[in-house]
Design a protein around this motif. Structure first.
Motif, PDB file in Angstrom:
ATOM      1  N   LYS A  69      79.080  26.747   7.339  1.00 40.81           N
ATOM      2  CA  LYS A  69      79.348  27.781   8.060  1.00 40.81           C
ATOM      3  C   LYS A  69      77.127  27.747   7.928  1.00 40.81           C
ATOM      4  O   LYS A  69      76.781  28.362   9.118  1.00 40.81           O
ATOM      5  N   ASP A  70      76.809  27.615   6.386  1.00 47.44           N
ATOM      6  CA  ASP A  70      75.833  28.015   6.932  1.00 47.44           C
ATOM      7  C   ASP A  70      74.878  26.362   7.119  1.00 47.44           C
ATOM      8  O   ASP A  70      73.435  26.877   7.645  1.00 47.44           O
ATOM      9  N   GLU A  71      75.558  25.643   6.832  1.00 53.23           N
ATOM     10  CA  GLU A  71      74.710  24.410   7.696  1.00 53.23           C
ATOM     11  C   GLU A  71      74.828  24.735   8.984  1.00 53.23           C
ATOM     12  O   GLU A  71      74.514  24.373  10.144  1.00 53.23           O
ATOM     13  N   LEU A  72      75.975  25.308   9.708  1.00 53.89           N
ATOM     14  CA  LEU A  72      75.656  25.476  11.463  1.00 53.89           C
ATOM     15  C   LEU A  72      74.637  26.667  11.751  1.00 53.89           C
ATOM     16  O   LEU A  72      74.553  26.171  12.135  1.00 53.89           O
ATOM     17  N   SER A  73      74.633  27.825  10.869  1.00 53.51           N
ATOM     18  CA  SER A  73      73.679  28.891  10.764  1.00 53.51           C
ATOM     19  C   SER A  73      71.707  27.778  11.014  1.00 53.51           C
ATOM     20  O   SER A  73      71.526  28.376  11.525  1.00 53.51           O
ATOM     21  N   ALA A  74      72.427  26.625  10.250  1.00 56.47           N
ATOM     22  CA  ALA A  74      70.677  26.580   9.705  1.00 56.47           C
ATOM     23  C   ALA A  74      71.064  25.675  11.521  1.00 56.47           C
ATOM     24  O   ALA A  74      69.276  25.527  11.541  1.00 56.47           O
ATOM     25  N   THR A  75      71.357  24.736  11.529  1.00 61.09           N
ATOM     26  CA  THR A  75      71.291  23.882  12.569  1.00 61.09           C
ATOM     27  C   THR A  75      70.998  24.974  13.838  1.00 61.09           C
ATOM     28  O   THR A  75      69.685  24.506  14.703  1.00 61.09           O
TER      29      THR A  75
END
Length: 147
Positions: free
Chosen positions: A12-18
Motif C-alpha cells: 500500500k505504501d508503494e502504491l501510494s508512492a506511485t
C-alpha cells in the motif's frame, strides 16, 4: 498470514508512492519551471518495480495483493497536490517526506522477528536500498534547486 499482512502494508505504501509520483510528474509536465522530471520519472519507475516485486511475493505466499493505497494514499496525494501548488521545492520536499516514511516502514518490518527470510532478503537487498537511493536523489534535486 502475518507476513502477507506486512507485505500488503508495504505494498500500500508503494502504491501510494506511485500515485504521488504520477501526480508530481503531471505537475512537472504542466509547469516548465519544475525541472528534474527525468529523475522523478526514474523514481516513479522504481516504485512501480517495487509494487511488482511485492505483488509477486504476496501471490507466491498464497495471499491477495492490495489493489489500492487506502487512506494513506489519499492523504499523500492531498499533501503532494498542495505542495505542487506551492512550487518545485515544496513538491520535492513532499516526495522526500514520503521516501523517508517508506524507508522507516521497511526498517520497522525488518525488526519483525516473524518475518520470513525471503521477505527479509527482498527488503534488505532491493526495497530499502532503493528507498535510500531515492532520498539521496531528492536531496540532490533540492540542493540544485537552492543553488
Amino acid at each position: 498470514m502475518h507476513n502477507i499482512d506486512t507485505l500488503n502494508k508495504l505494498l500500500k505504501d508503494e502504491l501510494s508512492a506511485t500515485e504521488t509520483y504520477q501526480q508530481a510528474l503531471d505537475k512537472l509536465r504542466d509547469d516548465a519551471e519544475l525541472g528534474g522530471s527525468k529523475s522523478i520519472t526514474q523514481l516513479h519507475e522504481a516504485h512501480k518495480d517495487a509494487v511488482s516485486s511485492l505483488q509477486s511475493l504476496i501471490n507466491r505466499l498464497g495471499g491477495t495483493p492490495s489493489e489500492d493505497s487506502g487512506s494513506w494514499g489519499t492523504w499523500a496525494k492531498f499533501v503532494q497536490g498542495g505542495a505542487n501548488l506551492l512550487g518545485k521545492k515544496a513538491a520535492l520536499m513532499a516526495l522526500q517526506g514520503g521516501e523517508k516514511s517508506g524507508a522507516e516502514a521497511y526498517e520497522e518490518a525488518l525488526r519483525d522477528a516473524e518475518l520470513t527470510s525471503d521477505i527479509r532478503s527482498l527488503i534488505e537487498t532491493k526495497l530499502l536500498p532503493a528507498q535510500q537511493a531515492h532520498i539521496r536523489t531528492l536531496d540532490r534535486l533540492l540542493e540544485a534547486d537552492t543553488a
